[in-house]
Design an enzyme around this catalytic site. Structure first.
Site, mmCIF file in Angstrom:
data_model
loop_
_atom_site.group_PDB
_atom_site.id
_atom_site.type_symbol
_atom_site.label_atom_id
_atom_site.label_comp_id
_atom_site.label_asym_id
_atom_site.label_seq_id
_atom_site.Cartn_x
_atom_site.Cartn_y
_atom_site.Cartn_z
ATOM 1 N N LYS A 1 12.449 -27.877 49.179
ATOM 2 C CA LYS A 1 11.918 -26.979 48.144
ATOM 3 C C LYS A 1 11.633 -27.796 46.891
ATOM 4 O O LYS A 1 12.453 -28.634 46.494
ATOM 5 C CB LYS A 1 12.947 -25.883 47.856
ATOM 6 N N SER B 1 12.341 -16.801 46.053
ATOM 7 C CA SER B 1 11.435 -17.818 45.590
ATOM 8 C C SER B 1 11.193 -18.948 46.611
ATOM 9 O O SER B 1 10.212 -19.664 46.509
ATOM 10 C CB SER B 1 11.977 -18.443 44.310
ATOM 11 N N SER C 1 16.931 -15.714 46.755
ATOM 12 C CA SER C 1 15.750 -16.568 46.976
ATOM 13 C C SER C 1 15.752 -17.353 48.277
ATOM 14 O O SER C 1 14.737 -17.930 48.648
ATOM 15 C CB SER C 1 15.588 -17.552 45.810
#
Lengths: 490, 486
Positions: free
Chosen positions: A78, A158, A182
Site C-alpha cells: 500500500k 482505503s 480500511s
C-alpha cells in the site's frame, strides 16, 4: 498446474520450495498480470525492475539455502508505507514524487524475510475514505462486477488498490493499513481476507500517519492461512514506535486447522443495524450456523455503545489527522506552491496539495480540538471510546470471539455515495468499534450477494489473541467454501 | 512586602508583580524525541534526524535521560514529582516548527509545585513558589538576515529538550527576578541538568509583569518573551513596570499582550495582542504513551542528588564558621564552592574564604576569567594560606607571592624558595637588626619614650626595609617594644 498467479501465497511458497518454479518466473507472471490490468488503477507505481532484481536475489539466496519467511513471494505494498528509494505518496498530490530515504519497519521486515515488491498500491488519499475515490491518482476499479449492470464498482477503501490487486490476481498478497476498517471493508468488497492486528502488533514507524491511535498495518490475502503467513513477517516490537507492543509473537499458522469445539462465540445484537442489507443479515445467520456445526457455542453479547462508535471515530480520527498532516507545509519536501506571504504559501500549498476529503477531515479535526469545543467533542469522544473498549472487555470475559458482518452492504458503483457523506461513512460502522478498542479483526469472504458480489464476515477477538482469530476464521473459510473470483474478462 | 521594592509614581506607590517562565535546555545527550546530537556550535542543519525534520511516518521516542533530568530538577527544588504525566501537542504553523506542532506537556506536567529560596544582597531571603516544570521540545531557528527576501531555517535546535520552569507570581522587583534567575541557574548547574549558559541560548526567560497599588487585586499582565540574560531580564522588567505605571497614571489601561525586549534600546515593544493569540489546540500526543514513573526510579534519583546551594551554605556556616554573606558568595556557583572546599582542605577555612572572595575574585574579575580558568589552582591557594598559617611568610609577602602565582602558575612554596621570601623569625637575627635600627634612630627613640607610641611604626618600617619585608612582623613588634621600654 494452475496459473502461477492463481496460487495462494502458501501454495506459491511450497512451489518455490520444491523447485516447481523460480521466484523470477513467479514474479514475471505477476508483472504481466499487472500490465494487463492497468484499467483497474490498482497501482500508483509499479516497480517491475525492482521486482525482478528482488526475485533474482531471492533465487540466489534460496540456492544457497537461505530462505526467509516470505522468500521470493511477489507482494504489493500500500502506498502509505514509506519505501526507501521508491516514490511514496499516500495517494496525495502533496507527496507526488516524494522518494523517502528510509524504509518503514514493516516493509523492512518483509524485505528481510525475502519479499519481492511488485509496486505501491493505490488508496484513498492519506487513507481517508471508504471507496478509493479520493486518491489523487484516480479511483481504483473493483475487479468484481454485479450481475445487474456493467457499472464499475468501488473496491472499498482505503486499502482499495491492495484489495483489488489481490482479488484480481495481480499479486499473491498485499499490505494494507486499517484505521477504521480500511483493510476489512475493502477485503469484504473484493472477496478476499483482510486482517487488522491488535493495535501495537505492527510498528507504525515509516507509515504515513492518518490517526496515530488507530492506524495499524495488516495483511490482505486470498486465504486465512496466507493471512497468518504474511502477518508473521509484519509484526514485532519496534523501539522506534513507542506504541508498538513488546509482547511475544506466536506462530500464527499453528493456530489453523484446530477445531473450535467448546469455544464461545459472541453475537452482538447491536450490530443488527437498520438499513443493513437483509442478505448480509442472512449471511451472518449462516455464519452462526457454521460455527455451531463446528462445535462452538454461540452466545448473545451486548455492546450497547456500538451506536456511538462511528461518531466517536469521526471526532478522534480527524482530530489526530488535523495535527498529523500539519507537517505537509511545503517547507521541506513534497508540494510547494509559492505565494506572496508565508500564509499564502501555506494556503496555496495545502489548498492545492490536499483533496476535498482530506481538507474536510482536517477542518473537522481542527474544529473539535478548538478552544471551547475540545471538552464537548474530543474529551467526550475519548471517554466514550474508553467505554466502548470496556464493553468489549466485559464481553470477552464471556466469549472467545465475536462474529459480525464486515460491512452493511456490498460494493457500490463509482460516484454512488460520493454526494452522501453519511452513507459513505456508514461503510465503517461495523469495523470502527474494534478499531477504537484496538482489537484484532478479520474479514473473511463468506458468500455472494444475489447480485453476484462478495460479502464478508468479521471476527473480533481480545487484544493480542490473533491465534483465536485465525482459528475461528479458518473454520468460517472452510465452511463457506468461498470459491468466487472476479470475472476478469467482463 | 518590603517598602523598598515599591516604585514611586505620580499617584503614589506601585507594586510590581512578576512571574517567570524559564526555558532551560536539558543536558540529556540527545534530543527529546530523537537521537540527534545537541551540542552547541554545529553548522546549520547538521544535527537533524528524520524525526526532527518531521519526515512522513516518523515517530517520536522519549529520551529517558531527559525524564530523569526533569525529575532530578524537580527534586532539587523540593517539588512534587508527578509519577503520571502526559505529552501533548501544541499545534501552530511556523517554518521552523517542522511537525506543525510542538510536543510539550500541558495538563499533566512531570513536576508539580516546588520552591526556590532567593538570597538578596542585603542578606534577606525569600521563598519563591514554583508552579510546575514540564518537558517540551524546542523549535528550530528562522534566520531572516541572510537574504533580503528569503528566510532560512536551521533545524539544529528542532527537538532539543527543554524544561519550562514556571514560577508563581511571587517576585516583586527586577532585583528579585535577577536573584531568582541567578539562584535557579546555580541549582540547575549543581544538579547538572542544564549548563545555564544564557548567551548560548541554553537558558531563556519569559517574564510576566503587572503592576498594582499595594493591596489591590492583580493587574493585567504583559508577557516579555525570550530574554536571554539575567541583566536584560532585570532591565526589561524595570522598563515594563515603569511603562505600565505611566500608561495607567496617564488614564490608559494595560492590554494583555506579548512583548519583546529590545536590548539595544532597553525598551519592550508589542509583539502580538491577546486577540491575535493562537488557539494551540492542545491534545495528548497519540504517538506517545503517558509517562508512568516508578517509585524506584524517582527514589534512585533522589538518592543521587548532590548537595545543593542552600544546604552547602548552611554547612559552610556551621562547619567552617563562615559568615552567611561569604557562604552565599561561595555557593553561588558550584565551581566556586568546589574550588573553595578544595583549597580549604587542612587549612584555616575563614582565611581561605577571604583569599577566594577578595584576592582571587579580584584577579579573575580584572582578567575576565572564570574560576575554571584560574591560573592558581585550589591546591595552590590552600598551600599559600598554609604558608601564612605556619608563619613561613607574612600576609603582606603572601600578596606578592599570589601575584607571582597568577603570573607564572607556580606553586607558592617554590616561589618563596626561589625568591628567598621566607619570613625571618630567628629572634637572634631580628634582635641584631632591631638594635641597629634603634641605634640609628635616636630622635625617634626620644619621641617614643616621651609617649608617642605610634612612632613604633617607623621602627617596624626600618626593620622591614632592612629585611626586604621578610621579617616576622609580630616578632619585630615584640622585640621593639621590649627594647624601647628597657
Amino acid at each position: 498446474m494452475a496459473s502461477l498467479t492463481d496460487l495462494t501465497l502458501t501454495e506459491a511458497q511450497t512451489g518455490l520450495a520444491s523447485g516447481d518454479f523460480s521466484s523470477k518466473e513467479l514474479t514475471e507472471a505477476h508483472i504481466t498480470a499487472i500490465e494487463g490490468a492497468r484499467d483497474l488503477n490498482a497501482f500508483v507505481i509499479e516497480t517491475p525492475e525492482r521486482a525482478i532484481e528482488d526475485a533474482e536475489r531471492s533465487d540466489k539466496r534460496r540456492a544457497s539455502g537461505e530462505v526467509g519467511g516470505i522468500e521470493g513471494l511477489p507482494i504489493a505494498i500500500k502506498d502509505l508505507f514509506c519505501t526507501k528509494g521508491v516514490q511514496s505518496t499516500a495517494a496525495s498530490k502533496m507527496l507526488e514524487g516524494f522518494v523517502p530515504p528510509y524504509e518503514s519497519t514493516v516493509t523492512a521486515q518483509m524485505v528481510e524475510a525475502g519479499m519481492v515488491m511488485l509496486g505501491k498500491t493505490n488508496l484513498d488519499e492519506f487513507a481517508m475514505g471508504s471507496s478509493n475515490e479520493t486518491s489523487y491518482f484516480g479511483p481504483v476499479v473493483n475487479p468484481w462486477k454485479r450481475n445487474s449492470d456493467d457499472q464499475p464498482l468501488v473496491p472499498g477503501g482505503s486499502s482499495g488498490g491492495s484489495a483489488a490487486a489481490v482479488a484480481a490476481r495481480l499479486c499473491l498478497a498485499a499490505t494494507g493499513t486499517d484505521t477504521g476498517g480500511s483493510i476489512r471493508q475493502p477485503a469484504s468488497f473484493c472477496g478476499i481476507v483482510g486482517m487488522k492486528p491488535t493495535y501495537g502488533r505492527c510498528s507504525r514507524w515509516g507509515i504515513v500517519a492518518f490517526a496515530s491511535s488507530l492506524d495499524q498495518a495488516g495483511p490482505m490475502t486470498r486465504t486465512v492461512r496466507d493471512s497468518a503467513l504474511l502477518l508473521q513477517s509484519m509484526v514485532g516490537f519496534d523501539p522506534k514506535d513507542t506504541t508498538s507492543a513488546d509482547v511475544p509473537v506466536p506462530d500464527f499458522q499453528a493456530a489453523l486447522g484446530q477445531d473450535i469445539k467448546g469455544l464461545k462465540i459472541g453475537i452482538p445484537s447491536e450490530y443488527r443495524l437498520d438499513g443493513t442489507d437483509p442478505e448480509i443479515l442472512g449471511l451472518w445467520d449462516q455464519g452462526i450456523k457454521w460455527l455451531e456445526e463446528a462445535g462452538a457455542e454461540t452466545v448473545e453479547v451486548s455492546l450497547p455503545r456500538t451506536k456511538y462508535a462511528l461518531p466517536v471515530y469521526y471526532i478522534i480520527a480527524p482530530a489526530e489527522a488535523s495535527s498529523n498532516l500539519a507537517r505537509y507545509d511545503g517547507m521541506r519536501y513534497g508540494l510547494r506552491v509559492e505565494g506572496d506571504t508565508l500564509t499564502d504559501v501555506y494556503e496555496n500549498t495545502r489548498g492545492e496539495g490536499f483533496g476535498a476529503e482530506v481538507r474536510r477531515r482536517i477542518l473537522m479535526g481542527t474544529y473539535v480540538l478548538s478552544a471551547g469545543y475540545y471538552d464537548a467533542y474530543y474529551i467526550k469522544a475519548q471517554k466514550v471510546r474508553k467505554l466502548i473498549a470496556d464493553e468489549f472487555s466485559v464481553a470477552f470475559e464471556q466469549v472467545d470471539a465475536i462474529l459480525t458482518p464486515t460491512v452493511p452492504s456490498a460494493a457500490f458503483a463509482h460516484g454512488e455515495k460520493s454526494d452522501d457523506l453519511l452513507a459513505m461513512y456508514l461503510n465503517d460502522v461495523l469495523t470502527v468499534p474494534a478499531s477504537l478498542a484496538g482489537l484484532p479483526g478479520i474479514s473473511v469472504p463468506a458468500g455472494l450477494s444475489s447480485d453476484g458480489l462478495p460479502l464478508g464476515l468479521q471476527l473480533i477477538t481480545k487484544a493480542f489473541d490473533e491465534e483465536t482469530l485465525f482459528r475461528v476464521a479458518d473454520v468460517i473459510e472452510q465452511s463457506a467454501k468461498f470459491t468466487g473470483r472476479p470475472d476478469m474478462k467482463a | 512586602m518590603s517598602e523598598k521594592n515599591l516604585i514611586k509614581g505620580q499617584t503614589g506607590d506601585w507594586e510590581v508583580v512578576i512571574g517567570l517562565e524559564v526555558h532551560a535546555q536539558v543536558i540529556a545527550e540527545a534530543k527529546l524525541f530523537s537521537g540527534a546530537d545537541t551540542s552547541f556550535g554545529a553548522e546549520p542543519n547538521e544535527q537533524v534526524s528524520l524525526v526532527d525534520a518531521a519526515m512522513p511516518g516518523m515517530l517520536p521516542v522519549i529520551n529517558k535521560k531527559a525524564l530523569e533530568q526533569a525529575v532530578r530538577t524537580g527534586l532539587g527544588i523540593k517539588a512534587q514529582i508527578n509519577r503520571f504525566s502526559v505529552f501533548d501537542r501544541k499545534n501552530y504553523f511556523y517554518p521552523d516548527l517542522p511537525q506543525g506542532y510542538q510536543i510539550s506537556q500541558f495538563s499533566d506536567p512531570i513536576v508539580g509545585k516546588g520552591e526556590i529560596v532567593i538570597d538578596m544582597e542585603d542578606g534577606e531571603s525569600r521563598t519563591v513558589g514554583i508552579t510546575r516544570i514540564h518537558l517540551e521540545q524546542d523549535a528550530g531557528k528562522s534566520v531572516h538576515d541572510m537574504d533580503p527576501i528569503s528566510t532560512y531555517v536551521d533545524l539544529n535546535r528542532s527537538g532539543v529538550p527543554l524544561m519550562e520552569i514556571v514560577s508563581e507570581p511571587d517576585l516583586r522587583s527586577a532585583d528579585e527576578a535577577a536573584a531568582y534567575l541567578t539562584k535557579l541557574r546555580a541549582i540547575l548547574r549543581y544538579l547538572g541538568t542544564c549548563d545555564g549558559n544564557m548567551e548560548q541560548g541554553s537558558m531563556r526567560c519569559d517574564a510576566n509583569v503587572s503592576v498594582r497599588k499595594p493591596g489591590d487585586d492583580l493587574g493585567t499582565r504583559c508577557e516579555i518573551k525570550n530574554v536571554n540574560s539575567i541583566r536584560f531580564a532585570a532591565q526589561a522588567i524595570e522598563y515594563e513596570a515603569r511603562r505600565q505605571i505611566e500608561v495607567i497614571e496617564g488614564g490608559g489601561t494595560i492590554d494583555q499582550e506579548t512583548r519583546l525586549f529590545d536590548a539595544n534600546k532597553g525598551v519592550t515593544r508589542s509583539m502580538r495582542s491577546k486577540e491575535e493569540a493562537h488557539d494551540y489546540r492542545y491534545f495528548p500526543d497519540p504517538d506517545l504513551l503517558p509517562v508512568n514513573l516508578s517509585e524506584e526510579f524517582v527514589e534512585e534519583i533522589r538518592a543521587s542528588l548532590p548537595e545543593l546551594p542552600d544546604e552547602k551554605k548552611d554547612r559552610f556556616v556551621s562547619e567552617f564558621g563562615l559568615s552567611a554573606y561569604d557562604a552565599d558568595v561561595l555557593v553561588a556557583e558550584k565551581a566556586i564552592a568546589e574550588y573553595f572546599e578544595e583549597a580549604a582542605k587542612g587549612q584555616d577555612a575563614k582565611t581561605v574564604a577571604n583569599w577566594v572572595t577578595s584576592d582571587l575574585f579580584g584577579y579573575l574579575n580584572k582578567e575576565g576569567l572564570e574560576i575554571s580558568e584560574s591560573p592558581v589552582s585550589a591546591k595552590q591557594l590552600g598551600a599559600l594560606v598554609g604558608l601564612i598559617s605556619d608563619s613561613t611568610i607574612s600576609g603582606r609577602i603572601a600578596r606578592d607571592v599570589f601575584a607571582e602565582m597568577c603570573a607564572s602558575g607556580k606553586d607558592p612554596g617554590d616561589i618563596v624558595e626561589e625568591k628567598g621570601l621566607k619570613q625571618v623569625s630567628d629572634s637572634g637575627e631580628l634582635e641584631g637588626i632591631v638594635d641597629e635600627v634603634i641605634a640609628k634612630g635616636t630622635a625617634q627613640v626620644e619621641q617614643y619614650k616621651s609617649g608617642n607610641e605610634k612612632i613604633i611604626g617607623w621602627f617596624v618600617g626600618q626593620v622591614m626595609q632592612a629585611t626586604k619585608g621578610q621579617a616576622n612582623p609580630q616578632m619585630v613588634n615584640e622585640i621593639l617594644r621590649k627594647k624601647l621600654t628597657d
